[in-house]
Write an enzyme that holds these catalytic residues in place. Structure first.
Site, PDB file in Angstrom:
ATOM      1  N   GLU A  22      -9.656  -3.570   0.798  1.00  0.00           N
ATOM      2  CA  GLU A  22      -9.311  -2.899   2.013  1.00  0.00           C
ATOM      3  C   GLU A  22      -8.831  -1.594   1.710  1.00  0.00           C
ATOM      4  OE1 GLU A  22      -9.930  -4.192   4.923  1.00  0.00           O
ATOM      5  OE2 GLU A  22      -9.821  -6.355   4.783  1.00  0.00           O
TER       6      GLU A  22
ATOM      7  N   CYS B   5      -5.025   3.037   8.178  1.00  0.00           N
ATOM      8  CA  CYS B   5      -6.402   3.426   7.774  1.00  0.00           C
ATOM      9  C   CYS B   5      -7.428   3.219   8.784  1.00  0.00           C
ATOM     10  CB  CYS B   5      -6.757   2.076   6.586  1.00  0.00           C
ATOM     11  SG  CYS B   5      -6.152   0.709   7.441  1.00  0.00           S
TER      12      CYS B   5
HETATM   13  P1  NAP Z   1      -2.987   3.811  -2.978  1.00  0.00           P
HETATM   14  O1  NAP Z   1      -2.181   5.009  -3.596  1.00  0.00           O
HETATM   15  O2  NAP Z   1      -4.084   3.144  -3.190  1.00  0.00           O
HETATM   16  O3  NAP Z   1      -1.636   2.748  -3.369  1.00  0.00           O
HETATM   17  C1  NAP Z   1      -1.613   1.323  -3.030  1.00  0.00           C
HETATM   18  C2  NAP Z   1      -0.986   0.291  -3.803  1.00  0.00           C
HETATM   19  O4  NAP Z   1      -1.788   0.384  -5.109  1.00  0.00           O
HETATM   20  C3  NAP Z   1       0.409   0.571  -4.280  1.00  0.00           C
HETATM   21  O5  NAP Z   1       1.045  -0.424  -4.246  1.00  0.00           O
HETATM   22  C4  NAP Z   1       0.356   1.565  -5.431  1.00  0.00           C
HETATM   23  O6  NAP Z   1       1.411   1.528  -6.280  1.00  0.00           O
HETATM   24  C5  NAP Z   1      -0.834   0.771  -6.083  1.00  0.00           C
HETATM   25  N1  NAP Z   1      -1.521   1.550  -7.265  1.00  0.00           N
HETATM   26  C6  NAP Z   1      -1.524   2.942  -7.440  1.00  0.00           C
HETATM   27  N2  NAP Z   1      -2.298   3.118  -8.692  1.00  0.00           N
HETATM   28  C7  NAP Z   1      -2.437   1.696  -9.166  1.00  0.00           C
HETATM   29  C8  NAP Z   1      -3.461   1.588 -10.275  1.00  0.00           C
HETATM   30  N3  NAP Z   1      -3.702   2.320 -11.209  1.00  0.00           N
HETATM   31  N4  NAP Z   1      -3.438   0.273 -10.732  1.00  0.00           N
HETATM   32  C9  NAP Z   1      -2.942  -0.791  -9.701  1.00  0.00           C
HETATM   33  N5  NAP Z   1      -2.398  -0.327  -8.641  1.00  0.00           N
HETATM   34  C10 NAP Z   1      -2.110   0.914  -8.439  1.00  0.00           C
HETATM   35  O7  NAP Z   1      -2.788   3.943  -1.547  1.00  0.00           O
HETATM   36  P2  NAP Z   1      -1.545   4.227  -0.489  1.00  0.00           P
HETATM   37  O8  NAP Z   1      -1.346   5.716  -0.708  1.00  0.00           O
HETATM   38  O9  NAP Z   1      -0.419   3.477  -0.746  1.00  0.00           O
HETATM   39  O10 NAP Z   1      -2.055   4.062   1.026  1.00  0.00           O
HETATM   40  C11 NAP Z   1      -2.862   4.660   1.702  1.00  0.00           C
HETATM   41  C12 NAP Z   1      -4.380   4.060   1.545  1.00  0.00           C
HETATM   42  O11 NAP Z   1      -4.599   2.856   1.944  1.00  0.00           O
HETATM   43  C13 NAP Z   1      -5.315   5.244   2.629  1.00  0.00           C
HETATM   44  O12 NAP Z   1      -6.302   5.245   1.738  1.00  0.00           O
HETATM   45  C14 NAP Z   1      -5.643   4.050   3.572  1.00  0.00           C
HETATM   46  O13 NAP Z   1      -6.604   4.138   4.235  1.00  0.00           O
HETATM   47  C15 NAP Z   1      -5.565   2.713   2.599  1.00  0.00           C
HETATM   48  N6  NAP Z   1      -5.365   1.543   3.546  1.00  0.00           N
HETATM   49  C16 NAP Z   1      -6.350   0.549   3.906  1.00  0.00           C
HETATM   50  C17 NAP Z   1      -5.976  -0.307   4.697  1.00  0.00           C
HETATM   51  C18 NAP Z   1      -7.190  -1.560   4.932  1.00  0.00           C
HETATM   52  O14 NAP Z   1      -7.009  -2.423   5.604  1.00  0.00           O
HETATM   53  N7  NAP Z   1      -8.288  -1.095   4.858  1.00  0.00           N
HETATM   54  C19 NAP Z   1      -4.719  -0.768   5.210  1.00  0.00           C
HETATM   55  C20 NAP Z   1      -3.834   0.144   4.896  1.00  0.00           C
HETATM   56  C21 NAP Z   1      -4.068   1.223   4.277  1.00  0.00           C
HETATM   57  P3  NAP Z   1       2.578   2.619  -6.237  1.00  0.00           P
HETATM   58  O15 NAP Z   1       3.000   2.618  -4.921  1.00  0.00           O
HETATM   59  O16 NAP Z   1       3.476   1.995  -7.113  1.00  0.00           O
HETATM   60  O17 NAP Z   1       1.814   3.809  -6.836  1.00  0.00           O
END
Ligand code: NAP
Length: 488
Positions: free
Chosen positions: A255, A289
């Site tokens: 997602e 998102c």
């Molecule tokens: P993110 O930076 O991708 O982080 C999401 C999760 O992934 C966090 O738990 C983060 O951990 C972890 N993560 C980061 N780097 C990683 C790696 N190399 N390996 C494994 N895990 C890793 O996203 P975000 O800033 O939290 O959230 C915003 C994004 O999520 C936006 O792009 C939004 O559109 C998207 N989103 C999509 C949906 C959907 O349903 N499609 C819903 C909500 C949000 P840490 O926090 O420890 O870095």
């Protein structure tokens, strides 16, 4: 934390039914995005703790999958009841670590609970199939079985719902879960684990570990015991996890990011379109998102929409989410604030006009003013990149074909919105938009009953609804030879 139920605030991880620290006692500090003050610390786990959690989940798998759907459903219902009973405390924790207003936090907790309720019922209906065989002595039987241990990685913007939306179907069909929440909002996840333990999930079925994203993510994706990765977050991280998961050919659900168009056609009810746009754009300070990211308004109703929209935006009260009057909280951190600032400045440089807002809020810290930009051009970064902030760029269009092309001109394909009354136009546009979700005449399409998910670079798989179960099930075909004489 001012909580009635103080046991909900945990600064340890939950692995194999035990509350534990990291093996080397390292921790991560968690700050309140509204006050910038520390809330507490959580363990900084890595590869070894992740392996332990995966093994605990695997040990629990056989017993959990062999329970009846009804037995698992009863535990899910108990978890849901406990979440609802503790809604005020859970909302308080969420607002303190995430920043969204209390009313929104409460709404999210109840929405999260509604996924558990839905799947506690739906898992009783995981039916198989019997297919007629072309050969007379055979029967084709199809059964569905849980995939096995699930690794779930979740973002900070919906710290509770993103967990229940994955875990309720997974747990319901018999899969144990290992969850890694975002480092900025781990306390909501740990509070859910407190209630999962109380609800009666056997040790090892529900695990939460906090810490190094890259180390935990690598182990979850590369450990062969894990059979499924479910991720919600940015497209960038999703692509890393997809590559890593390829090494063990795991099932994946992704997602990812979005860049939602919000279209107002000339025959739309403008007042409805304005309230839909406010809801879609400014919920969670623009950090969802499915937030409207590009507002396309037909030239004949452009001025009317802009005037009414700006008037409503002026009413938004920015502040600490714990204050009753607040309806828009801070951004999650300074990095997000800088991105929003950059997008606004760049849009203005490339021809946009600021209709309202356009700067850091007087409260300072992570607060930004709710902003509307008019006359935005296609040269602006905001036209192509997800802003994740309280900024509404408005574009003028003159024909259906033009706006459909503009709306689809993005690698993302999660949510889209449009307001119109002509039924012919509604069908035509709904079918032409390249999005997993098309929301017609409403700004808030999410609920447990819908298949939520995106196309293109917004993801793979669906969460919610009966379709959300498929992501945690394997289909098994039994080829049965019928050796006895045919009966009459
Ligand atoms: P993110 O930076 O991708 O982080 C999401 C999760 O992934 C966090 O738990 C983060 O951990 C972890 N993560 C980061 N780097 C990683 C790696 N190399 N390996 C494994 N895990 C890793 O996203 P975000 O800033 O939290 O959230 C915003 C994004 O999520 C936006 O792009 C939004 O559109 C998207 N989103 C999509 C949906 C959907 O349903 N499609 C819903 C909500 C949000 P840490 O926090 O420890 O870095």
């Amino acid at each position: 934390m001012e909580l009635k139920n103080k046991s909900l605030f945990k600064q340890e991880c939950f692995i194999g039914g035990k509350w534990v620290k990291s093996l080397n006692n390292d921790t991560i500090q968690v700050d309140n995005p509204a006050t910038l003050k520390s809330i507490g610390n959580v363990p900084k786990c890595g590869k070894e703790e992740t392996k332990n959690a995966i093994e605990a989940a695997n040990d629990a798998f056989l017993n959990w999958k062999n329970k009846t759907a009804k037995e698992r459903s009863i535990i899910l219902k108990q978890w849901q009841d406990l979440i609802i009973k503790n809604v005020d405390d859970l909302a308080h924790i969420m607002t303190v670590e995430q920043g969204k207003p209390l009313a929104e936090s409460k709404g999210e907790i109840l929405m999260g609970a509604s996924y558990i309720e839905f799947y506690a019922e739906e898992v009783k209906r995981v039916y198989g199939d019997i297919i007629p065989d072309p050969l007379p002595d055979r029967r084709i039987v199809v059964i569905k079985q849980p995939v096995g241990v699930v690794g779930a990685i979740t973002p900070w913007n919906f710290p509770s719902t993103m967990i229940t939306r994955k875990c309720a179907p997974a747990l319901g069909v018999g899969c144990p879960v290992v969850i890694k929440p975002a480092s900025q909002t781990p306390f909501s996840a740990l509070a859910l684990a407190v209630l999962a333990e109380e609800a009666g999930f056997p040790p090892g079925v529900f695990n939460v570990l906090t810490g190094s994203a890259s180390e935990i993510g690598k182990e979850l994706t590369e450990n062969p015991i894990v059979k499924k990765i479910s991720f919600t977050g940015s497209t960038e991280v999703g692509k890393i996890l997809l590559k890593q998961s390829a090494s063990t050919v795991k099932k994946v659900s992704m997602e990812l990011g979005g860049h939602a168009p919000f279209i107002v056609f000339e025959d739309a009810n403008i007042d409805e379109a304005v309230s839909g746009a406010i809801m879609s754009k400014f919920r969670n300070s623009g950090q969802t998102c499915i937030c409207a990211n590009r507002l396309f308004v037909h030239e004949k109703v452009y001025e009317e929409f802009l005037e009414k929209f700006v008037k409503k935006v002026a009413e938004i009260k920015v502040g600490n989410g714990l204050e009753e009057s607040t309806n828009s909280g801070p951004l999650i951190d300074q990095y997000s604030l800088e991105k929003v600032k950059d997008h606004v400045q760049d849009a203005v440089k490339t021809g946009a006009k600021i209709a309202i807002g356009g700067d850091i809020h007087k409260l300072g810290g992570n607060f930004y003013q709710p902003t509307v930009l008019s006359n935005v051009t296609n040269k602006a970064k905001i036209t192509y990149e997800e802003t994740f902030g309280p900024v509404a760029p408005i574009y003028k269009f003159s024909s259906d074909e033009e706006v459909i092309n503009l709306a689809n001109d993005t690698p993302y394909g999660l949510a889209s919105y449009f307001y119109a009354r002509d039924i012919g136009k509604i069908w035509k546009v709904a079918e032409a938009l390249e999005y997993g979700i098309v929301s017609v005449n409403t700004g808030l399409p999410t609920k447990a009953e819908i298949p939520f998910g995106g196309v293109k670079e917004s993801g793979l798989g669906r969460e919610g609804s009966k379709y959300g179960l498929d992501d945690y099930l394997e289909i098994k075909y039994l080829s049965l030879i019928h050796i006895s004489e045919p009966t009459r």
